[in-house]
Motif scaffolding. Structure first.
Motif, short mmCIF file in Angstrom:
data_model
loop_
_atom_site.label_atom_id
_atom_site.label_comp_id
_atom_site.label_asym_id
_atom_site.label_seq_id
_atom_site.Cartn_x
_atom_site.Cartn_y
_atom_site.Cartn_z
N THR A 277 0.89 -1.17 -0.12
CA THR A 277 0.11 -0.17 -0.04
C THR A 277 1.07 1.35 0.17
O THR A 277 2.19 1.17 0.25
CB THR A 277 -0.89 -0.04 1.48
N SER A 278 0.21 2.28 -0.41
CA SER A 278 1.02 3.71 -0.29
C SER A 278 0.28 4.59 0.58
O SER A 278 -1.06 4.75 0.54
CB SER A 278 1.33 4.00 -1.61
N GLU A 279 1.09 5.75 0.91
CA GLU A 279 0.48 6.92 1.69
C GLU A 279 1.33 7.88 1.42
O GLU A 279 2.48 7.99 1.25
CB GLU A 279 0.27 6.72 3.08
N ARG A 280 0.70 9.03 1.14
CA ARG A 280 1.26 10.25 0.84
C ARG A 280 1.74 11.18 2.02
O ARG A 280 1.11 11.16 3.15
CB ARG A 280 0.43 11.33 0.04
N ASP A 281 2.81 11.56 2.16
CA ASP A 281 3.71 12.26 3.04
C ASP A 281 4.08 13.69 2.60
O ASP A 281 5.22 13.63 1.98
CB ASP A 281 4.20 11.59 4.17
N GLY A 282 3.32 14.78 2.42
CA GLY A 282 3.93 15.88 1.86
C GLY A 282 3.92 15.69 0.12
O GLY A 282 3.18 15.11 -0.39
N LYS A 283 5.05 15.71 -0.21
CA LYS A 283 5.50 15.35 -1.78
C LYS A 283 5.64 14.01 -1.91
O LYS A 283 5.92 13.53 -3.12
CB LYS A 283 6.46 16.24 -2.26
N SER A 284 6.03 13.24 -0.84
CA SER A 284 6.56 11.98 -1.04
C SER A 284 5.48 10.80 -0.72
O SER A 284 4.55 11.12 -0.14
CB SER A 284 7.64 11.58 0.10
#
Length: 105
Positions: A69-76
């Motif tokens: 899975t993925s999660e956004r943290d700011g631009k990353s």
């Protein structure tokens, strides 16, 4: 003889897709790395000494199969294993290989 069960065809097809994905050394390395820490594409690419585009492609395939899975943290965007089942598959496979290699000696 007792009734022997078979795997439901839909489950069998999905499991086969997962095993095909795990059959690729790069994807297996990605999953192993992510079993240790949540990382972004750049980190993974650096560890594996791959281009970011190639790493992104592999992560996309793993995400599509719901292995990561993925999660956004700011631009990353950070990737992690979808759940503990994925970690267990990797760990159990590696333990089996180590066990098999010991018996070859």
């Amino acid at each position: 003889m007792s009734e022997i069960k078979k795997i439901n065809q839909d489950v069998l097809d999905d499991a086969n897709k997962i095993f095909k994905l795990l059959g690729n050394p790069v994807r297996l390395q990605i999953l192993y790395i992510l079993s240790q820490e949540k990382l972004n594409v750049g980190n993974i690419a650096e560890i594996l000494e791959l281009e970011q585009s190639a790493t992104s492609h592999q992560l996309s395939l793993l995400k599509e199969a719901q292995l990561v899975t993925s999660e956004r943290d700011g631009k990353s965007i950070y990737y992690q294993l979808d759940d503990n089942h994925v970690s267990h598959i990797i760990e159990d496979t590696l333990k089996h290989v180590e066990h098999s290699q010991k018996h070859k000696e």
